[in-house]
Design an enzyme around this catalytic site. Structure first.
Site, PDB file in Angstrom:
ATOM      1  N   PRO A 168       4.726  37.849  46.532  1.00 57.00           N
ATOM      2  CA  PRO A 168       4.496  37.129  47.782  1.00 57.00           C
ATOM      3  C   PRO A 168       5.670  36.201  48.058  1.00 57.00           C
ATOM      4  O   PRO A 168       6.205  35.569  47.148  1.00 57.00           O
ATOM      5  CB  PRO A 168       3.213  36.339  47.512  1.00 57.00           C
ATOM      6  CG  PRO A 168       3.142  36.230  46.020  1.00 57.00           C
ATOM      7  CD  PRO A 168       3.778  37.470  45.477  1.00 57.00           C
ATOM      8  N   LYS A 169       6.101  36.126  49.309  1.00 56.43           N
ATOM      9  CA  LYS A 169       7.209  35.233  49.677  1.00 56.43           C
ATOM     10  C   LYS A 169       6.654  33.833  49.905  1.00 56.43           C
ATOM     11  O   LYS A 169       5.755  33.634  50.721  1.00 56.43           O
ATOM     12  CB  LYS A 169       7.927  35.742  50.925  1.00 56.43           C
ATOM     13  CG  LYS A 169       9.270  35.045  51.157  1.00 56.43           C
ATOM     14  CD  LYS A 169      10.049  35.692  52.264  1.00 56.43           C
ATOM     15  CE  LYS A 169      11.476  35.161  52.333  1.00 56.43           C
ATOM     16  NZ  LYS A 169      11.554  33.697  52.398  1.00 56.43           N
ATOM     17  N   ILE A 170       7.194  32.869  49.192  1.00 58.31           N
ATOM     18  CA  ILE A 170       6.709  31.498  49.259  1.00 58.31           C
ATOM     19  C   ILE A 170       7.432  30.772  50.391  1.00 58.31           C
ATOM     20  O   ILE A 170       8.663  30.781  50.464  1.00 58.31           O
ATOM     21  CB  ILE A 170       6.958  30.756  47.920  1.00 58.31           C
ATOM     22  CG1 ILE A 170       6.388  31.576  46.746  1.00 58.31           C
ATOM     23  CG2 ILE A 170       6.345  29.364  47.966  1.00 58.31           C
ATOM     24  CD1 ILE A 170       4.914  31.836  46.821  1.00 58.31           C
ATOM     25  N   GLY A 228       5.462  36.493  53.960  1.00 58.33           N
ATOM     26  CA  GLY A 228       5.857  37.886  53.797  1.00 58.33           C
ATOM     27  C   GLY A 228       5.883  38.281  52.341  1.00 58.33           C
ATOM     28  O   GLY A 228       5.163  37.718  51.503  1.00 58.33           O
TER      29      GLY A 228
END
Length: 286
Positions: free
Chosen positions: A24-26, A169
């Site tokens: 998961p994009k933080i 994203g």
């Protein structure tokens, strides 16, 4: 010790591939955590020292010297998703009393996704999955540290989850990739874009920028940001040709036009102030 971080290419669309892991994009800002001779320093991706902004992270140490790569997050307890504006509030705080207050109000978490050096050994030439294994073996020094989870292969399924939760994203990384201090196609990001339809209400006189507006509840146009990316020379030529007949005024910086021209933009999200975050022009609406 600052190490210039590995940067991501942008993927055209979500994908699945057994050669990749997917994270998961933080939604925060990049952080290099460096502990050398027991002294901790924190750096942004551009080598700006931000040690004092995050005392809950810089005040604790590992048993051995280490360099970590990750992201600063401020997690919204109601959604479990990092809030970028809260992260920026933490990053921009400079006075000690404000920093102390924000530690309590907006606690930061360092979400780690890579280990670059450990016990004096440079690990960057190791394949990603070996570095991940070393990272997983570490005991984190406090609850202000976390490790980003990942799955193998199933990038599209993870992206669907990111969309459902309103996350930024997904990041795709090749399993055998070594760590290089530049942008690389071995690491790719897939952004969960939000789309909005806006009116163009003016433009900058100098560098390119279209003023965007949206109607408020009473139907009056309110400013919603500046579109600086995405427009091609053809789009710009078409806009300036039509806008000549719509000019209503100007000041030192801008020319203002009647809100007749509509455009669709993609963006990260709406800010709490009702502005477009990082808008990119996609098309005119006719």
């Amino acid at each position: 010790m600052f190490i210039s971080p590995m940067l991501l290419e942008t993927a055209a669309a979500p994908f699945s591939d057994s050669r990749y892991i997917f994270e998961p994009k933080i939604d925060g800002h990049r952080l290099i955590y460096s502990q050398q001779n027991g002294i901790v320093r924190l750096f942004t991706r551009h080598n700006n020292d931000c040690t004092r902004q995050y005392p809950e992270i810089s005040s604790v140490t590992f048993p051995h010297d280490i360099v970590l790569d990750g992201e600063i997050a401020c997690v919204d307890p109601t959604t479990g998703v990092s809030d970028f504006e809260s992260v920026m509030s933490r990053f921009q705080a400079k006075k000690a009393d404000k920093i102390a207050r924000l530690v309590a109000e907006l606690p930061a978490t360092f979400v780690v996704f890579d280990v670059l050096s450990y016990k004096g050994e440079d690990l960057r030439s190791l394949p990603l999955m070996e570095r991940k294994s070393i990272l997983a073996s570490l005991t984190l020094p406090s609850p202000s540290f976390g490790v980003v989870p990942y799955i193998e292969g199933a990038g599209e399924a993870l992206f669907e989850q990111a969309e459902a939760r309103g996350m930024e994203g997904v990041v795709a990384k090749r399993k055998e990739s070594t760590y290089v201090s530049r942008r690389s196609a071995s690491w790719q990001k897939v952004i969960n874009w939000t789309y909005a339809d806006v009116f163009i209400t003016g433009y900058r006189k100098t560098e390119f920028g279209w003023l965007a507006g949206v109607p408020n509840e009473s139907g009056k146009m309110r400013p919603s940001g500046i579109i600086e990316l995405g427009a091609t020379p053809t789009h710009k030529k078409a806009f300036y040709g039509v806008s000549k007949t719509l000019i209503t005024g100007e000041d030192r910086e801008y020319v203002y036009v009647e809100p007749r021209i509509r455009a669709r933009v993609k963006m990260r999200n709406w800010t709490k102030a009702g502005l477009l975050r990082s808008p990119v022009f996609t098309e005119f609406i006719v």
